[in-house]
Write a protein that holds these residues in place. Sequence first.
Motif, PDB file in Angstrom:
ATOM      1  N   LYS A 150       0.795  -1.222   0.000  1.00 27.39           N
ATOM      2  CA  LYS A 150       0.000   0.000   0.000  1.00 27.39           C
ATOM      3  C   LYS A 150       0.833   1.280   0.000  1.00 27.39           C
ATOM      4  N   PRO A 151       1.823   1.449   0.901  1.00 28.45           N
ATOM      5  CA  PRO A 151       2.573   2.712   0.879  1.00 28.45           C
ATOM      6  C   PRO A 151       3.363   2.908  -0.410  1.00 28.45           C
ATOM      7  N   LEU A 152       3.832   1.820  -1.008  1.00 28.31           N
ATOM      8  CA  LEU A 152       4.578   1.923  -2.270  1.00 28.31           C
ATOM      9  C   LEU A 152       3.658   2.398  -3.389  1.00 28.31           C
ATOM     10  N   LEU A 153       2.445   1.853  -3.427  1.00 30.71           N
ATOM     11  CA  LEU A 153       1.493   2.232  -4.463  1.00 30.71           C
ATOM     12  C   LEU A 153       1.023   3.672  -4.266  1.00 30.71           C
ATOM     13  N   GLU A 154       0.751   4.055  -3.024  1.00 28.35           N
ATOM     14  CA  GLU A 154       0.310   5.424  -2.753  1.00 28.35           C
ATOM     15  C   GLU A 154       1.388   6.431  -3.132  1.00 28.35           C
ATOM     16  N   ARG A 155       2.642   6.112  -2.824  1.00 23.87           N
ATOM     17  CA  ARG A 155       3.740   7.030  -3.140  1.00 23.87           C
ATOM     18  C   ARG A 155       3.924   7.152  -4.649  1.00 23.87           C
ATOM     19  N   ALA A 156       3.854   6.027  -5.357  1.00 22.39           N
ATOM     20  CA  ALA A 156       4.053   6.059  -6.810  1.00 22.39           C
ATOM     21  C   ALA A 156       2.954   6.855  -7.503  1.00 22.39           C
ATOM     22  N   CYS A 157       1.716   6.708  -7.034  1.00 24.95           N
ATOM     23  CA  CYS A 157       0.613   7.469  -7.627  1.00 24.95           C
ATOM     24  C   CYS A 157       0.725   8.953  -7.296  1.00 24.95           C
ATOM     25  N   ALA A 158       1.097   9.260  -6.058  1.00 25.43           N
ATOM     26  CA  ALA A 158       1.235  10.664  -5.655  1.00 25.43           C
ATOM     27  C   ALA A 158       2.305  11.364  -6.466  1.00 25.43           C
ATOM     28  N   ASP A 159       3.374  10.640  -6.803  1.00 26.62           N
ATOM     29  CA  ASP A 159       4.456  11.220  -7.608  1.00 26.62           C
ATOM     30  C   ASP A 159       3.964  11.637  -8.989  1.00 26.62           C
ATOM     31  N   ARG A 160       2.905  10.979  -9.473  1.00 25.18           N
ATOM     32  CA  ARG A 160       2.311  11.339 -10.779  1.00 25.18           C
ATOM     33  C   ARG A 160       1.045  12.180 -10.611  1.00 25.18           C
ATOM     34  N   GLU A 161       0.830  12.681  -9.391  1.00 22.05           N
ATOM     35  CA  GLU A 161      -0.309  13.541  -9.072  1.00 22.05           C
ATOM     36  C   GLU A 161      -1.651  12.835  -9.265  1.00 22.05           C
ATOM     37  N   HIS A 162      -1.674  11.552  -8.883  1.00 19.82           N
ATOM     38  CA  HIS A 162      -2.915  10.797  -8.877  1.00 19.82           C
ATOM     39  C   HIS A 162      -3.252  10.414  -7.444  1.00 19.82           C
ATOM     40  N   ARG A 163      -4.533  10.272  -7.178  1.00 20.80           N
ATOM     41  CA  ARG A 163      -4.979   9.705  -5.917  1.00 20.80           C
ATOM     42  C   ARG A 163      -5.260   8.228  -6.138  1.00 20.80           C
ATOM     43  N   VAL A 164      -5.015   7.421  -5.129  1.00 22.65           N
ATOM     44  CA  VAL A 164      -5.326   6.003  -5.231  1.00 22.65           C
ATOM     45  C   VAL A 164      -6.114   5.584  -4.007  1.00 22.65           C
ATOM     46  N   ARG A 165      -7.188   4.890  -4.245  1.00 24.10           N
ATOM     47  CA  ARG A 165      -7.995   4.328  -3.162  1.00 24.10           C
ATOM     48  C   ARG A 165      -7.702   2.837  -3.109  1.00 24.10           C
ATOM     49  N   CYS A 166      -7.089   2.397  -2.033  1.00 24.39           N
ATOM     50  CA  CYS A 166      -6.626   1.012  -1.921  1.00 24.39           C
ATOM     51  C   CYS A 166      -7.639   0.157  -1.173  1.00 24.39           C
ATOM     52  N   LEU A 167      -8.012  -0.956  -1.770  1.00 22.12           N
ATOM     53  CA  LEU A 167      -8.916  -1.924  -1.155  1.00 22.12           C
ATOM     54  C   LEU A 167      -8.158  -3.224  -0.913  1.00 22.12           C
ATOM     55  N   ASP A 168      -8.423  -3.878   0.221  1.00 21.14           N
ATOM     56  CA  ASP A 168      -7.779  -5.168   0.452  1.00 21.14           C
ATOM     57  C   ASP A 168      -8.590  -6.317  -0.125  1.00 21.14           C
ATOM     58  N   VAL A 169      -9.797  -6.041  -0.613  1.00 16.16           N
ATOM     59  CA  VAL A 169     -10.609  -7.086  -1.236  1.00 16.16           C
ATOM     60  C   VAL A 169     -10.156  -7.287  -2.679  1.00 16.16           C
ATOM     61  N   PHE A 170     -10.347  -8.495  -3.170  1.00 18.08           N
ATOM     62  CA  PHE A 170      -9.940  -8.819  -4.529  1.00 18.08           C
ATOM     63  C   PHE A 170     -11.112  -8.633  -5.490  1.00 18.08           C
ATOM     64  N   LEU A 171     -10.775  -8.328  -6.724  1.00 18.03           N
ATOM     65  CA  LEU A 171     -11.814  -8.100  -7.719  1.00 18.03           C
ATOM     66  C   LEU A 171     -12.440  -9.425  -8.143  1.00 18.03           C
ATOM     67  N   ASN A 172     -13.754  -9.521  -8.016  1.00 11.36           N
ATOM     68  CA  ASN A 172     -14.498 -10.680  -8.494  1.00 11.36           C
ATOM     69  C   ASN A 172     -15.936 -10.227  -8.746  1.00 11.36           C
ATOM     70  N   GLY A 173     -16.826 -11.179  -8.959  1.00 13.13           N
ATOM     71  CA  GLY A 173     -18.201 -10.815  -9.261  1.00 13.13           C
ATOM     72  C   GLY A 173     -18.900 -10.064  -8.150  1.00 13.13           C
ATOM     73  N   ASP A 174     -18.524 -10.332  -6.912  1.00  9.28           N
ATOM     74  CA  ASP A 174     -19.161  -9.668  -5.782  1.00  9.28           C
ATOM     75  C   ASP A 174     -18.639  -8.249  -5.556  1.00  9.28           C
ATOM     76  N   THR A 175     -17.359  -8.025  -5.853  1.00 11.90           N
ATOM     77  CA  THR A 175     -16.746  -6.730  -5.542  1.00 11.90           C
ATOM     78  C   THR A 175     -16.676  -5.790  -6.741  1.00 11.90           C
ATOM     79  N   ALA A 176     -16.946  -6.284  -7.937  1.00 13.93           N
ATOM     80  CA  ALA A 176     -16.839  -5.450  -9.137  1.00 13.93           C
ATOM     81  C   ALA A 176     -17.670  -4.167  -9.056  1.00 13.93           C
ATOM     82  N   PRO A 177     -18.882  -4.160  -8.455  1.00 12.45           N
ATOM     83  CA  PRO A 177     -19.646  -2.905  -8.388  1.00 12.45           C
ATOM     84  C   PRO A 177     -18.935  -1.788  -7.635  1.00 12.45           C
ATOM     85  N   LEU A 178     -17.947  -2.113  -6.810  1.00 18.15           N
ATOM     86  CA  LEU A 178     -17.212  -1.075  -6.084  1.00 18.15           C
ATOM     87  C   LEU A 178     -16.444  -0.154  -7.025  1.00 18.15           C
TER      88      LEU A 178
END
Length: 340
Positions: free
Chosen positions: A13-41
Amino acid sequence: MEILAFGVQADEKPLLERACADREHRVRCLDVFLNGDTAPLAAGHEVITVSVNARLDERVLRVLADGGTRMIAQRATGFNNISLDTAAELGLTVARVSSYSPYSVAEFAWTLAMAVNRRVARAVRRTREFDFRLDGLMGRDMHGRTAGVIGTGRIGEAFTRIAHGFGMRLLGWDVRENPACTALGMTYTELPELFAAADLVSLHVPLMPETHHLVGRDALRRMKDDALLVNSSRGGLVDTEALVEELRAGRPAGVGLDVYEAEEGLFFHDRSLDVVTDDTLARLMTFSNVLVTSHQAYYTREAVGQIIGTTVNNIEDYLAGRTSENVLVRPGEPSSSGPG
Protein backbone atom coordinates in the motif's frame (compact mmCIF):
# COMPACT_ATOMS: atom_id res chain seq x y z
CA MET A 1 -7.74 11.28 -11.15
CA GLU A 2 -8.66 8.74 -8.47
CA ILE A 3 -7.48 5.22 -9.26
CA LEU A 4 -9.16 2.28 -7.53
CA ALA A 5 -6.76 -0.51 -6.52
CA PHE A 6 -8.09 -3.96 -5.67
CA GLY A 7 -6.27 -6.62 -3.64
CA VAL A 8 -3.62 -4.35 -2.14
CA GLN A 9 -1.40 -6.00 0.49
CA ALA A 10 -0.39 -4.04 3.59
CA ASP A 11 3.28 -3.97 2.55
CA GLU A 12 2.32 -2.87 -0.94
CA LYS A 13 0.00 0.00 0.00
CA PRO A 14 2.57 2.71 0.88
CA LEU A 15 4.58 1.92 -2.27
CA LEU A 16 1.49 2.23 -4.46
CA GLU A 17 0.31 5.42 -2.75
CA ARG A 18 3.74 7.03 -3.14
CA ALA A 19 4.05 6.06 -6.81
CA CYS A 20 0.61 7.47 -7.63
CA ALA A 21 1.24 10.66 -5.66
CA ASP A 22 4.46 11.22 -7.61
CA ARG A 23 2.31 11.34 -10.78
CA GLU A 24 -0.31 13.54 -9.07
CA HIS A 25 -2.92 10.80 -8.88
CA ARG A 26 -4.98 9.70 -5.92
CA VAL A 27 -5.33 6.00 -5.23
CA ARG A 28 -8.00 4.33 -3.16
CA CYS A 29 -6.63 1.01 -1.92
CA LEU A 30 -8.92 -1.92 -1.15
CA ASP A 31 -7.78 -5.17 0.45
CA VAL A 32 -10.61 -7.09 -1.24
CA PHE A 33 -9.94 -8.82 -4.53
CA LEU A 34 -11.81 -8.10 -7.72
CA ASN A 35 -14.50 -10.68 -8.49
CA GLY A 36 -18.20 -10.82 -9.26
CA ASP A 37 -19.16 -9.67 -5.78
CA THR A 38 -16.75 -6.73 -5.54
CA ALA A 39 -16.84 -5.45 -9.14
CA PRO A 40 -19.65 -2.91 -8.39
CA LEU A 41 -17.21 -1.07 -6.08
CA ALA A 42 -15.40 0.16 -9.20
CA ALA A 43 -18.40 2.22 -10.37
CA GLY A 44 -17.32 5.73 -11.31
CA HIS A 45 -13.63 4.89 -11.64
CA GLU A 46 -12.25 5.18 -15.15
CA VAL A 47 -9.01 3.41 -14.18
CA ILE A 48 -8.60 0.46 -11.84
CA THR A 49 -5.63 -1.71 -10.97
CA VAL A 50 -5.95 -5.34 -9.88
CA SER A 51 -3.81 -8.06 -8.37
CA VAL A 52 -2.80 -11.44 -9.73
CA ASN A 53 -5.80 -13.23 -8.19
CA ALA A 54 -8.45 -10.95 -9.69
CA ARG A 55 -11.24 -12.58 -11.64
CA LEU A 56 -11.78 -10.74 -14.91
CA ASP A 57 -14.23 -13.00 -16.68
CA GLU A 58 -17.03 -11.84 -18.97
CA ARG A 59 -19.45 -11.14 -16.12
CA VAL A 60 -16.98 -9.00 -14.15
CA LEU A 61 -15.78 -7.09 -17.21
CA ARG A 62 -19.35 -6.18 -18.18
CA VAL A 63 -20.03 -4.88 -14.66
CA LEU A 64 -16.85 -2.79 -14.83
CA ALA A 65 -17.68 -1.39 -18.26
CA ASP A 66 -21.25 -0.56 -17.23
CA GLY A 67 -19.85 1.30 -14.21
CA GLY A 68 -17.61 3.51 -16.32
CA THR A 69 -14.28 1.69 -16.11
CA ARG A 70 -12.24 2.04 -19.28
CA MET A 71 -8.76 0.91 -18.26
CA ILE A 72 -7.58 -2.11 -16.21
CA ALA A 73 -3.93 -2.27 -15.11
CA GLN A 74 -3.05 -5.71 -13.79
CA ARG A 75 -0.18 -5.84 -11.30
CA ALA A 76 1.08 -9.17 -12.61
CA THR A 77 2.73 -10.80 -15.61
CA GLY A 78 0.35 -13.67 -16.34
CA PHE A 79 -3.12 -12.89 -17.64
CA ASN A 80 -4.86 -16.25 -17.88
CA ASN A 81 -7.46 -14.77 -15.49
CA ILE A 82 -8.65 -12.18 -18.04
CA SER A 83 -11.20 -12.67 -20.82
CA LEU A 84 -9.33 -10.60 -23.38
CA ASP A 85 -11.91 -11.11 -26.13
CA THR A 86 -14.63 -9.69 -23.89
CA ALA A 87 -12.41 -6.76 -22.95
CA ALA A 88 -11.85 -6.01 -26.63
CA GLU A 89 -15.58 -6.27 -27.34
CA LEU A 90 -16.32 -3.79 -24.55
CA GLY A 91 -13.67 -1.33 -25.68
CA LEU A 92 -11.56 -1.67 -22.54
CA THR A 93 -7.83 -1.09 -22.36
CA VAL A 94 -6.03 -3.85 -20.47
CA ALA A 95 -2.35 -3.77 -19.55
CA ARG A 96 -0.06 -5.97 -17.51
CA VAL A 97 3.47 -5.94 -16.14
CA SER A 98 5.41 -7.82 -18.79
CA SER A 99 8.50 -8.28 -16.61
CA TYR A 100 9.95 -7.63 -13.19
CA SER A 101 12.87 -8.96 -11.14
CA PRO A 102 13.35 -12.59 -12.23
CA TYR A 103 15.54 -13.15 -9.19
CA SER A 104 12.60 -12.84 -6.79
CA VAL A 105 10.85 -15.93 -8.18
CA ALA A 106 13.99 -17.89 -9.05
CA GLU A 107 15.49 -17.42 -5.59
CA PHE A 108 12.22 -18.39 -3.91
CA ALA A 109 11.95 -21.51 -6.08
CA TRP A 110 15.34 -22.50 -4.76
CA THR A 111 14.22 -21.64 -1.24
CA LEU A 112 11.39 -24.15 -1.63
CA ALA A 113 13.68 -26.74 -3.19
CA MET A 114 16.24 -26.57 -0.41
CA ALA A 115 13.65 -26.35 2.37
CA VAL A 116 11.99 -29.54 1.09
CA ASN A 117 15.30 -31.28 0.43
CA ARG A 118 16.69 -30.53 3.88
CA ARG A 119 13.36 -31.03 5.73
CA VAL A 120 13.48 -27.51 7.15
CA ALA A 121 9.76 -27.26 7.98
CA ARG A 122 9.88 -30.52 9.94
CA ALA A 123 13.06 -29.46 11.72
CA VAL A 124 11.56 -26.11 12.77
CA ARG A 125 8.42 -27.77 14.13
CA ARG A 126 10.58 -30.12 16.18
CA THR A 127 13.00 -27.60 17.58
CA ARG A 128 10.13 -25.32 18.69
CA GLU A 129 9.16 -28.22 20.95
CA PHE A 130 12.80 -28.73 22.00
CA ASP A 131 13.05 -31.97 20.02
CA PHE A 132 16.54 -31.91 18.53
CA ARG A 133 16.70 -35.40 16.99
CA LEU A 134 17.95 -35.80 13.43
CA ASP A 135 15.79 -38.80 12.57
CA GLY A 136 13.95 -38.20 9.29
CA LEU A 137 15.84 -35.01 8.46
CA MET A 138 18.44 -36.40 6.05
CA GLY A 139 18.63 -34.54 2.76
CA ARG A 140 20.91 -34.81 -0.28
CA ASP A 141 23.67 -32.77 -1.84
CA MET A 142 22.49 -30.87 -4.91
CA HIS A 143 26.04 -30.86 -6.30
CA GLY A 144 26.37 -33.38 -9.09
CA ARG A 145 22.65 -33.99 -9.45
CA THR A 146 20.43 -33.03 -12.39
CA ALA A 147 18.17 -29.97 -12.50
CA GLY A 148 15.32 -30.08 -14.99
CA VAL A 149 14.19 -26.54 -15.82
CA ILE A 150 10.87 -26.32 -17.66
CA GLY A 151 10.73 -22.85 -19.17
CA THR A 152 14.02 -21.02 -19.65
CA GLY A 153 12.93 -17.41 -20.00
CA ARG A 154 14.20 -14.73 -17.64
CA ILE A 155 13.10 -16.53 -14.47
CA GLY A 156 14.14 -19.95 -15.72
CA GLU A 157 17.53 -18.54 -16.69
CA ALA A 158 18.00 -17.07 -13.20
CA PHE A 159 17.04 -20.42 -11.68
CA THR A 160 19.52 -22.15 -14.01
CA ARG A 161 22.36 -19.85 -12.98
CA ILE A 162 21.78 -20.80 -9.34
CA ALA A 163 21.68 -24.51 -10.28
CA HIS A 164 24.95 -24.04 -12.16
CA GLY A 165 26.42 -22.52 -9.02
CA PHE A 166 25.49 -25.68 -7.13
CA GLY A 167 27.44 -27.68 -9.70
CA MET A 168 24.42 -29.44 -11.15
CA ARG A 169 23.91 -31.05 -14.53
CA LEU A 170 21.41 -28.90 -16.46
CA LEU A 171 18.49 -30.10 -18.56
CA GLY A 172 16.00 -27.70 -20.10
CA TRP A 173 12.79 -27.59 -22.08
CA ASP A 174 11.20 -24.64 -23.85
CA VAL A 175 9.70 -23.74 -27.20
CA ARG A 176 12.98 -22.00 -27.98
CA GLU A 177 16.45 -22.40 -26.54
CA ASN A 178 18.02 -19.66 -24.41
CA PRO A 179 21.65 -19.12 -25.50
CA ALA A 180 22.55 -17.96 -21.97
CA CYS A 181 21.40 -21.30 -20.55
CA THR A 182 23.18 -23.23 -23.29
CA ALA A 183 26.38 -21.35 -22.42
CA LEU A 184 26.03 -22.60 -18.85
CA GLY A 185 26.05 -26.18 -20.13
CA MET A 186 22.29 -26.81 -20.39
CA THR A 187 21.15 -29.59 -22.67
CA TYR A 188 17.70 -29.10 -24.13
CA THR A 189 15.57 -32.22 -24.35
CA GLU A 190 11.99 -33.38 -24.68
CA LEU A 191 9.74 -33.38 -21.63
CA PRO A 192 9.53 -37.18 -21.13
CA GLU A 193 13.32 -37.41 -21.02
CA LEU A 194 13.59 -34.43 -18.68
CA PHE A 195 11.07 -35.86 -16.21
CA ALA A 196 12.83 -39.23 -16.24
CA ALA A 197 16.36 -37.86 -15.74
CA ALA A 198 15.94 -34.90 -13.37
CA ASP A 199 16.53 -35.04 -9.63
CA LEU A 200 14.86 -31.65 -9.32
CA VAL A 201 12.11 -30.39 -11.66
CA SER A 202 11.25 -26.68 -11.49
CA LEU A 203 8.43 -25.06 -13.49
CA HIS A 204 8.81 -21.63 -15.09
CA VAL A 205 6.30 -21.55 -17.96
CA PRO A 206 3.07 -19.52 -18.28
CA LEU A 207 -0.33 -21.14 -17.89
CA MET A 208 -2.17 -21.53 -21.18
CA PRO A 209 -4.23 -24.33 -22.71
CA GLU A 210 -1.08 -26.03 -23.99
CA THR A 211 0.55 -26.08 -20.56
CA HIS A 212 -2.49 -26.84 -18.38
CA HIS A 213 -1.64 -29.93 -16.28
CA LEU A 214 1.75 -30.13 -17.94
CA VAL A 215 2.76 -32.15 -14.90
CA GLY A 216 0.05 -34.78 -14.94
CA ARG A 217 -0.13 -38.44 -14.05
CA ASP A 218 2.17 -39.60 -16.87
CA ALA A 219 4.82 -36.99 -16.10
CA LEU A 220 4.73 -37.72 -12.37
CA ARG A 221 5.13 -41.44 -12.97
CA ARG A 222 8.14 -40.81 -15.20
CA MET A 223 9.91 -38.94 -12.40
CA LYS A 224 12.41 -40.64 -10.15
CA ASP A 225 11.02 -41.84 -6.83
CA ASP A 226 13.50 -39.60 -5.00
CA ALA A 227 13.03 -36.53 -7.22
CA LEU A 228 11.89 -33.09 -6.05
CA LEU A 229 9.18 -31.02 -7.76
CA VAL A 230 8.91 -27.23 -7.40
CA ASN A 231 6.20 -24.99 -8.86
CA SER A 232 6.51 -21.23 -8.41
CA SER A 233 4.78 -20.32 -11.68
CA ARG A 234 1.05 -21.10 -11.99
CA GLY A 235 -0.97 -23.68 -10.09
CA GLY A 236 -2.71 -25.06 -13.15
CA LEU A 237 0.56 -26.45 -14.49
CA VAL A 238 0.24 -29.33 -12.02
CA ASP A 239 -2.61 -31.84 -11.86
CA THR A 240 -3.04 -31.71 -8.09
CA GLU A 241 -5.30 -34.77 -7.90
CA ALA A 242 -2.67 -36.82 -9.71
CA LEU A 243 0.05 -35.38 -7.47
CA VAL A 244 -1.83 -36.41 -4.31
CA GLU A 245 -2.27 -39.88 -5.74
CA GLU A 246 1.47 -40.22 -6.38
CA LEU A 247 2.34 -38.82 -2.94
CA ARG A 248 0.10 -41.44 -1.35
CA ALA A 249 2.17 -44.02 -3.22
CA GLY A 250 5.34 -42.60 -1.64
CA ARG A 251 6.70 -40.53 -4.48
CA PRO A 252 8.15 -38.07 -5.38
CA ALA A 253 10.48 -37.45 -2.45
CA GLY A 254 9.50 -33.82 -1.95
CA VAL A 255 7.25 -31.11 -3.39
CA GLY A 256 7.41 -27.33 -3.00
CA LEU A 257 4.38 -25.38 -4.21
CA ASP A 258 4.01 -21.61 -4.11
CA VAL A 259 0.90 -21.83 -6.28
CA TYR A 260 -2.17 -24.05 -6.36
CA GLU A 261 -4.65 -24.53 -9.20
CA ALA A 262 -7.67 -23.76 -6.98
CA GLU A 263 -6.03 -20.96 -4.99
CA GLU A 264 -8.59 -18.30 -5.85
CA GLY A 265 -10.48 -17.35 -2.71
CA LEU A 266 -7.86 -19.04 -0.51
CA PHE A 267 -4.45 -17.53 -1.12
CA PHE A 268 -3.91 -13.98 0.20
CA HIS A 269 -6.71 -14.56 2.76
CA ASP A 270 -6.75 -15.67 6.40
CA ARG A 271 -8.70 -18.94 6.43
CA SER A 272 -7.30 -20.18 9.75
CA LEU A 273 -10.70 -20.09 11.47
CA ASP A 274 -12.66 -21.51 8.53
CA VAL A 275 -13.64 -25.07 7.77
CA VAL A 276 -11.46 -26.30 4.89
CA THR A 277 -13.78 -27.49 2.13
CA ASP A 278 -11.06 -28.11 -0.46
CA ASP A 279 -10.38 -31.80 0.14
CA THR A 280 -7.51 -31.91 -2.34
CA LEU A 281 -5.63 -29.09 -0.66
CA ALA A 282 -6.37 -30.55 2.77
CA ARG A 283 -4.91 -33.90 1.72
CA LEU A 284 -1.90 -32.16 0.18
CA MET A 285 -1.19 -30.46 3.48
CA THR A 286 -1.05 -33.79 5.32
CA PHE A 287 2.16 -34.90 3.62
CA SER A 288 5.27 -34.08 5.63
CA ASN A 289 7.36 -33.90 2.44
CA VAL A 290 5.15 -31.19 0.89
CA LEU A 291 5.67 -27.49 1.52
CA VAL A 292 2.94 -25.06 0.39
CA THR A 293 3.38 -21.29 0.48
CA SER A 294 0.89 -18.58 -0.48
CA HIS A 295 1.96 -17.31 -3.93
CA GLN A 296 4.73 -15.18 -2.44
CA ALA A 297 7.64 -15.92 -4.76
CA TYR A 298 7.39 -12.48 -6.41
CA TYR A 299 7.04 -10.69 -3.07
CA THR A 300 10.34 -8.84 -2.64
CA ARG A 301 10.82 -5.12 -2.21
CA GLU A 302 12.59 -4.92 -5.56
CA ALA A 303 10.04 -6.90 -7.54
CA VAL A 304 6.97 -5.24 -6.01
CA GLY A 305 8.56 -1.83 -6.57
CA GLN A 306 9.10 -2.64 -10.24
CA ILE A 307 5.55 -4.01 -10.59
CA ILE A 308 4.05 -0.84 -9.12
CA GLY A 309 6.30 1.41 -11.18
CA THR A 310 5.31 -0.34 -14.40
CA THR A 311 1.64 -0.32 -13.42
CA VAL A 312 1.66 3.45 -12.91
CA ASN A 313 3.53 3.89 -16.21
CA ASN A 314 0.84 1.80 -17.93
CA ILE A 315 -1.83 4.10 -16.52
CA GLU A 316 0.11 7.17 -17.65
CA ASP A 317 0.42 5.67 -21.14
CA TYR A 318 -3.34 5.10 -21.26
CA LEU A 319 -4.09 8.69 -20.23
CA ALA A 320 -1.65 10.00 -22.85
CA GLY A 321 -2.93 7.71 -25.61
CA ARG A 322 0.37 5.81 -25.82
CA THR A 323 0.89 2.06 -26.16
CA SER A 324 3.66 -0.34 -25.13
CA GLU A 325 4.51 -4.02 -24.98
CA ASN A 326 2.51 -4.21 -21.74
CA VAL A 327 -0.83 -3.47 -23.42
CA LEU A 328 -2.91 -6.59 -24.01
CA VAL A 329 -6.07 -4.93 -25.37
CA ARG A 330 -6.72 -1.48 -26.82
CA PRO A 331 -10.07 -0.26 -28.15
CA GLY A 332 -10.39 -1.08 -31.83
CA GLU A 333 -7.59 -3.68 -31.78
CA PRO A 334 -7.77 -7.49 -31.47
CA SER A 335 -6.81 -9.00 -28.14
CA SER A 336 -3.43 -10.62 -27.45
CA SER A 337 -3.43 -14.30 -28.38
CA GLY A 338 -2.33 -15.86 -25.10
CA PRO A 339 -0.62 -15.45 -21.75
CA GLY A 340 3.10 -14.83 -21.41
